[in-house]
Scaffold this motif. Structure first.
Motif, short mmCIF file in Angstrom:
data_model
loop_
_atom_site.label_atom_id
_atom_site.label_comp_id
_atom_site.label_asym_id
_atom_site.label_seq_id
_atom_site.Cartn_x
_atom_site.Cartn_y
_atom_site.Cartn_z
N LEU A 140 70.52 -94.01 38.29
CA LEU A 140 70.78 -95.43 37.96
C LEU A 140 69.78 -95.99 36.97
N ASP A 141 68.76 -95.26 36.62
CA ASP A 141 67.71 -95.80 35.76
C ASP A 141 68.26 -96.32 34.43
N ALA A 142 69.12 -95.54 33.79
CA ALA A 142 69.64 -95.94 32.48
C ALA A 142 70.48 -97.20 32.59
N THR A 143 71.31 -97.29 33.64
CA THR A 143 72.15 -98.47 33.83
C THR A 143 71.31 -99.70 34.11
N LEU A 144 70.30 -99.56 34.97
CA LEU A 144 69.44 -100.70 35.28
C LEU A 144 68.64 -101.15 34.06
N ALA A 145 68.20 -100.20 33.25
CA ALA A 145 67.49 -100.56 32.01
C ALA A 145 68.40 -101.35 31.08
N ALA A 146 69.67 -100.93 30.98
CA ALA A 146 70.62 -101.64 30.13
C ALA A 146 70.92 -103.03 30.68
N LEU A 147 71.07 -103.15 31.98
CA LEU A 147 71.28 -104.47 32.57
C LEU A 147 70.08 -105.37 32.33
N ASP A 148 68.90 -104.83 32.47
CA ASP A 148 67.68 -105.61 32.27
C ASP A 148 67.58 -106.14 30.84
N ALA A 149 68.20 -105.43 29.89
CA ALA A 149 68.17 -105.86 28.49
C ALA A 149 69.18 -106.97 28.21
N HIS A 150 70.09 -107.22 29.15
CA HIS A 150 71.06 -108.31 28.99
C HIS A 150 70.30 -109.64 29.00
N PRO A 151 70.64 -110.57 28.13
CA PRO A 151 69.87 -111.83 28.05
C PRO A 151 69.89 -112.66 29.33
N ASN A 152 70.89 -112.46 30.19
CA ASN A 152 70.97 -113.24 31.42
C ASN A 152 70.61 -112.45 32.67
N VAL A 153 70.08 -111.26 32.50
CA VAL A 153 69.73 -110.41 33.65
C VAL A 153 68.26 -110.02 33.57
N GLU A 154 67.59 -110.08 34.70
CA GLU A 154 66.27 -109.48 34.80
C GLU A 154 66.24 -108.61 36.05
N VAL A 155 65.79 -107.38 35.89
CA VAL A 155 65.67 -106.43 36.99
C VAL A 155 64.21 -106.19 37.28
N ARG A 156 63.84 -106.22 38.54
CA ARG A 156 62.49 -105.85 38.96
C ARG A 156 62.58 -104.79 40.05
N LEU A 157 61.61 -103.88 40.02
CA LEU A 157 61.54 -102.78 40.98
C LEU A 157 60.35 -102.99 41.90
N PHE A 158 60.63 -102.95 43.19
CA PHE A 158 59.57 -103.21 44.17
C PHE A 158 58.85 -101.91 44.49
N ASN A 159 57.52 -101.96 44.36
CA ASN A 159 56.66 -100.82 44.64
C ASN A 159 57.16 -99.57 43.92
N PRO A 160 57.18 -99.59 42.60
CA PRO A 160 57.87 -98.54 41.83
C PRO A 160 57.11 -97.23 41.76
N GLN A 253 69.56 -98.01 26.40
CA GLN A 253 70.49 -97.52 25.39
C GLN A 253 71.61 -98.55 25.24
N PRO A 254 71.88 -99.04 24.04
CA PRO A 254 72.86 -100.10 23.84
C PRO A 254 74.25 -99.78 24.42
N ALA A 255 74.62 -98.51 24.42
CA ALA A 255 75.96 -98.15 24.87
C ALA A 255 76.06 -97.98 26.38
N GLN A 256 74.94 -98.15 27.10
CA GLN A 256 74.96 -97.84 28.52
C GLN A 256 75.84 -98.82 29.31
N LEU A 257 75.88 -100.09 28.91
CA LEU A 257 76.75 -101.04 29.61
C LEU A 257 78.21 -100.70 29.40
N ASP A 258 78.56 -100.13 28.22
CA ASP A 258 79.92 -99.66 28.03
C ASP A 258 80.22 -98.51 28.99
N THR A 259 79.21 -97.68 29.24
CA THR A 259 79.38 -96.60 30.21
C THR A 259 79.62 -97.16 31.60
N LEU A 260 78.91 -98.25 31.95
CA LEU A 260 79.14 -98.90 33.24
C LEU A 260 80.56 -99.44 33.31
#
Length: 528
Positions: A140-160, A253-260
């Motif tokens: 899920l790392d690539a998908t979460l990174a792509a979501l985090d790059a969305h202007p309205n999304v922020e992802v945080r990882l607890f105790n990473p 990766q810009p295309a990762q949300l398309d993959t989702l």
């Protein structure tokens, strides 16, 4: 289900071809350290007036005005309904979504819910996604990174984990930190409605798998309970263990949300997802809430939540959930009905429960049987205390693998997983008056290591349902453990044809029982 970092280590070191990696990492510790923390974007839950101005706030304003100071509670026991309610809650949000989970699978239900979050962000909703890093797969790392790059999304990882593949390396270099996890589970929309309880995000929690299927419980809550959860989310979101995803994950990766998008479309055409897609077409409890037709239990509620500093071993004892529960609930006077899938009372808990029974309190516990457990070491921690509990007057019920059906042959769960049905709900009722629903297990891990979250609900109606279940339903769905005159354990099962007795743990192999005994003598109870 993965229960603890201890189990992750055991699984990792048994994996062929990787036994040399821990040594390599130990020799290069700098590669296994987190980067220096950077600046964090400040954000908070909506204020009261902002939340009330949302469509969701307007829809429930009348009900809230009619029940001042009370929270509206709707139990979500059925897995399909619990899944559909989450999707509809995401679709209903117009301003904010605050999402906090211990486990998020990269599977059918996980994909559909991530896609729903992305769609919410596309329409302008601010999405804050806080995930415990031990509970998300590296896939899920690539998908979460792509979501985090969305202007309205922020992802945080607890105790990473600094090392992403395999994460288990981290336990060998930073065990004391990574052994502590965020076990909280909640989803809150516009600060006005929240879903919290025992379910993580994954197919096994919503009945979408042929493997282990968890029997679980959540509640949909509005009013003060939802506001409390929203502000508690702020506390975790801004805590030191919550790291911005972009500091941990690889570049998006810009295309990762398309993959989702494509993955979500593929899921929707997958025959195995038919029941879930159909559930989304039905009128969910969230839609009933919006149109005013959802019957709610209105009751005073109290949020109990660990200080996130517990994940660093720095929380004050009075800030912990168990201390808060003692202050709120006091001592049971008449009865305590407890449901806990991972019930490891330890010496102190065993003394507590048996003392209650000695004082005349009816203490009944429902946990997993050996055939239903998904983690053998945890069952061993329970089995170690079983005789003492029974001798002290505690009534013990153990859920069968497939409740309501006949098991036709011995089935042996492995140390890290099993197939069939397994209890996962975490709830208890006190004196037929008060109910707890949340993420807390009665085990040392929940008490001392992981952070937990839940609601105490002052509701005789909900407490009565749990009491009634113990009197009428549980004996039909579970084995009851007992002691005979010589002090030997045996189990009984109630059926339409009468009572069946078992002198060893029902539907278990001798090798499985031997494994349970072996785990019970290891000094690992504090990890369970």
């Amino acid at each position: 289900m993965q229960r603890s970092p201890y189990l992750s280590i055991a699984r990792f070191v048994r994996t062929p071809g990787v036994r040399a990696l821990p040594l390599l990492c130990a020799l290069t510790l700098t590669a296994c350290q987190l980067p220096a923390p950077g600046p964090r974007t400040a954000s908070t839950a909506l204020g009261v007036s902002e939340a009330q101005a949302t469509p969701l706030g307007a829809a429930i304003a009348g009900e809230l005005a009619a029940h001042p100071g009370l929270s509206g509670i709707d139990p979500l026991a059925k897995p399909l309904e619990a899944f559909a309610a989450r999707v509809d809650l995401v679709r209903t949000a117009q301003r904010t979504l605050d999402v906090q989970y211990y486990i998020w699978r990269n599977d059918l239900t996980g994909t559909l819910l991530l896609e729903a979050l992305r769609e919410a962000a596309d329409r302008g909703v601010r999405v804050r996604l806080l995930l415990d890093d031990n509970g998300i797969p590296a896939s899920l790392d690539a998908t979460l990174a792509a979501l985090d790059a969305h202007p309205n999304v922020e992802v945080r990882l607890f105790n990473p984990f600094a090392v992403r593949r395999p994460k288990s390396i981290g336990f060998l270099t930073d065990f004391s930190r990574l052994n502590r996890r965020m076990h909280n589970k909640s989803m809150t929309a516009d600060g006005m409605a929240t879903i919290l309880g025992g379910r993580n995000i994954g197919d096994e929690y919503f009945g979408a798998t042929d493997g282990v299927v968890f029997a679980d419980l959540d509640v949909l809550a509005i009013g003060p309970a939802a506001s409390d959860v929203a502000h508690d989310f702020d506390r975790y979101w801004s805590s030191a263990p919550a790291w911005p995803a972009h500091e941990i994950l690889p570049a998006p990766q810009p295309a990762q949300l398309d993959t989702l998008d494509r993955a979500a479309q593929a899921v929707q055409t997958n025959p195995s997802a038919a029941a879930f897609i159909a559930a989304l077409q039905e009128k969910t409890d969230v839609r009933r809430l919006l149109d005013g037709t959802l019957p709610l239990e209105w009751a005073p509620t109290r949020l109990v939540s660990d200080d996130p500093a517990k994940a660093q071993g720095k929380a004050a004892p009075e800030s912990l959930v168990l201390s808060q529960l003692r202050d709120i609930l006091g001592e049971p006077k008449r009865e305590l009905d407890l449901v806990s899938p991972y019930f490891v009372p330890g010496e102190v808990g065993t003394q507590y429960f048996t003392q209650l029974a000695a004082n005349g309190v009816t203490v009944r516990v429902l946990t997993n049987s050996l055939e239903a457990t998904d983690v053998l070491p945890v069952h061993a921690g329970y089995a170690r205390r079983r005789k003492a509990l029974l001798e002290g007057g505690v009534e013990l019920f153990e859920l069968r693998r497939a409740a309501g059906t006949q098991t036709t042959k011995e089935q042996a769960p492995g140390a890290f997983g099993s197939s069939g049905s397994s209890l996962h709900a975490k709830t208890f009722a006190v004196d037929g008056q008060r109910v707890f629903v949340g993420s807390l297990n009665f085990d040392p891990r929940s008490a001392n290591l992981n952070t937990e979250l839940g609601l105490v609900i002052e509701s005789p109606a909900l407490a009565g349902k749990i009491e009634t279940a113990f009197w009428h339903q549980v004996p039909q769905l579970a084995y009851q453990a007992k002691l005979d005159a010589s002090g030997s354990l045996y189990w009984i099962r109630q059926t339409a044809d009468g009572t069946t007795r078992y002198d060893t743990e029902p539907n278990s192999r001798w090798s499985t029982r031997l494994a349970v005994w072996f785990f019970s003598i290891l000094p690992i109870e504090w990890l369970l």
